[in-house]
Design a protein around this motif. Structure first.
Motif, PDB file in Angstrom:
ATOM      1  N   ASP A  34      38.278  39.551  32.607  1.00 17.31           N
ATOM      2  CA  ASP A  34      37.271  40.555  32.171  1.00 17.31           C
ATOM      3  C   ASP A  34      35.878  40.743  33.047  1.00 17.31           C
ATOM      4  O   ASP A  34      35.508  41.957  33.179  1.00 17.31           O
ATOM      5  CB  ASP A  34      36.980  40.515  30.684  1.00 17.31           C
ATOM      6  CG  ASP A  34      38.020  40.330  29.863  1.00 17.31           C
ATOM      7  OD1 ASP A  34      38.870  41.280  29.937  1.00 17.31           O
ATOM      8  OD2 ASP A  34      38.085  39.416  29.006  1.00 17.31           O
ATOM      9  N   ILE A  35      35.595  39.377  33.502  1.00 21.94           N
ATOM     10  CA  ILE A  35      34.256  39.543  34.362  1.00 21.94           C
ATOM     11  C   ILE A  35      34.639  38.630  35.609  1.00 21.94           C
ATOM     12  O   ILE A  35      35.011  37.829  35.669  1.00 21.94           O
ATOM     13  CB  ILE A  35      33.071  38.816  33.362  1.00 21.94           C
ATOM     14  CG1 ILE A  35      32.994  39.469  31.901  1.00 21.94           C
ATOM     15  CG2 ILE A  35      32.030  38.907  34.284  1.00 21.94           C
ATOM     16  CD1 ILE A  35      32.013  38.716  31.118  1.00 21.94           C
ATOM     17  N   LEU A  36      34.175  39.537  36.597  1.00 18.18           N
ATOM     18  CA  LEU A  36      34.253  39.114  38.256  1.00 18.18           C
ATOM     19  C   LEU A  36      33.001  38.806  38.361  1.00 18.18           C
ATOM     20  O   LEU A  36      31.884  39.680  38.333  1.00 18.18           O
ATOM     21  CB  LEU A  36      35.136  39.927  38.895  1.00 18.18           C
ATOM     22  CG  LEU A  36      35.413  39.520  40.288  1.00 18.18           C
ATOM     23  CD1 LEU A  36      36.606  40.143  40.677  1.00 18.18           C
ATOM     24  CD2 LEU A  36      34.131  40.118  41.299  1.00 18.18           C
ATOM     25  N   ALA A  37      32.722  37.594  39.194  1.00 16.30           N
ATOM     26  CA  ALA A  37      31.339  37.364  39.784  1.00 16.30           C
ATOM     27  C   ALA A  37      31.441  36.863  41.428  1.00 16.30           C
ATOM     28  O   ALA A  37      32.475  36.335  41.574  1.00 16.30           O
ATOM     29  CB  ALA A  37      30.774  36.045  38.968  1.00 16.30           C
ATOM     30  N   ASP A  38      30.591  37.371  42.119  1.00 16.60           N
ATOM     31  CA  ASP A  38      30.494  37.157  43.556  1.00 16.60           C
ATOM     32  C   ASP A  38      28.906  36.979  43.710  1.00 16.60           C
ATOM     33  O   ASP A  38      28.156  37.320  43.021  1.00 16.60           O
ATOM     34  CB  ASP A  38      31.082  38.143  44.126  1.00 16.60           C
ATOM     35  CG  ASP A  38      31.483  37.955  45.497  1.00 16.60           C
ATOM     36  OD1 ASP A  38      31.203  36.661  46.090  1.00 16.60           O
ATOM     37  OD2 ASP A  38      31.712  38.715  46.286  1.00 16.60           O
ATOM     38  N   SER A  39      28.762  36.450  44.985  1.00 17.75           N
ATOM     39  CA  SER A  39      27.316  36.254  45.688  1.00 17.75           C
ATOM     40  C   SER A  39      27.103  36.656  46.881  1.00 17.75           C
ATOM     41  O   SER A  39      28.037  36.750  47.868  1.00 17.75           O
ATOM     42  CB  SER A  39      26.605  35.031  45.337  1.00 17.75           C
ATOM     43  OG  SER A  39      27.173  34.082  46.068  1.00 17.75           O
TER      44      SER A  39
END
Ligand code: 4NP
Length: 161
Positions: A34-39
């Motif tokens: 449900d939640i995708l993170a990147d930087s």
């Protein structure tokens, strides 16, 4: 799917820490689907490099593995792909707003807006300081990441692609 991009100057200290900590929280809640993170970094100075060894060591001590992350530079496409683009400090936010399409500016925010217990105007750059700075970054990032997840769960839904 809600997509969040964490941004600092080099993408080797603060934003990879935020990505790793936030991903770990998301994983613990079983929300990977449900939640995708990147930087990413605003500078591009360290493109392709793993997180700073001091950030990795601090994260490892706290049970977070940053070793697989690699630095990249923010691109214009990021403003279309991510629902939230969170700068670690005010310079990051200004640099992001400089390259952000006018209709996407509301997606750019300061990560510390989500702090629950800390009162900090920014996540301070630890790069030229001592090991203390990395522990402080981790504490603050952990607080903000928890607040961010809470915010997203209350809000629900995404509006990215
Ligand atoms: P970060 O820290 O923005 O948290 O990744 C820095 C990393 C590298 C540099 C500055 C800040 N540098 O000047 O190379």
């Amino acid at each position: 799917m809600i997509k969040v991009l964490f941004v600092c100057l080099g993408n080797i200290c603060r934003s990879p820490t935020a990505e790793g900590v936030f991903r770990e929280l998301v994983r613990r809640q079983g929300l990977e689907g449900d939640i995708l993170a990147d930087s990413a970094g605003t500078s591009g100075w360290h493109v392709g490099a793993p997180p700073d060894s001091r950030s990795q060591a601090e994260a490892r001590r706290r049970g977070v593995d940053l070793s697989g992350l690699r630095s990249r530079k923010v691109t214009e496409e990021d403003f279309g792909r991510f629902d939230l683009i969170l700068g670690m400090d005010r310079d990051n936010v200004e640099d992001l707003l400089d390259i952000c399409p006018p209709d996407r500016k509301d997606r750019v925010r300061l990560f510390t807006e989500f702090a629950r217990t800390h009162r900090a105007g920014c996540v301070p750059d630890p790069y030229y300081g001592g090991p203390d700075g990395f522990a402080k970054v981790f504490d603050l990032v952990e607080d903000c990441a928890g607040g961010l997840l809470e915010h997203l769960l209350l809000r629900g839904g995404g509006h990215g692609e």
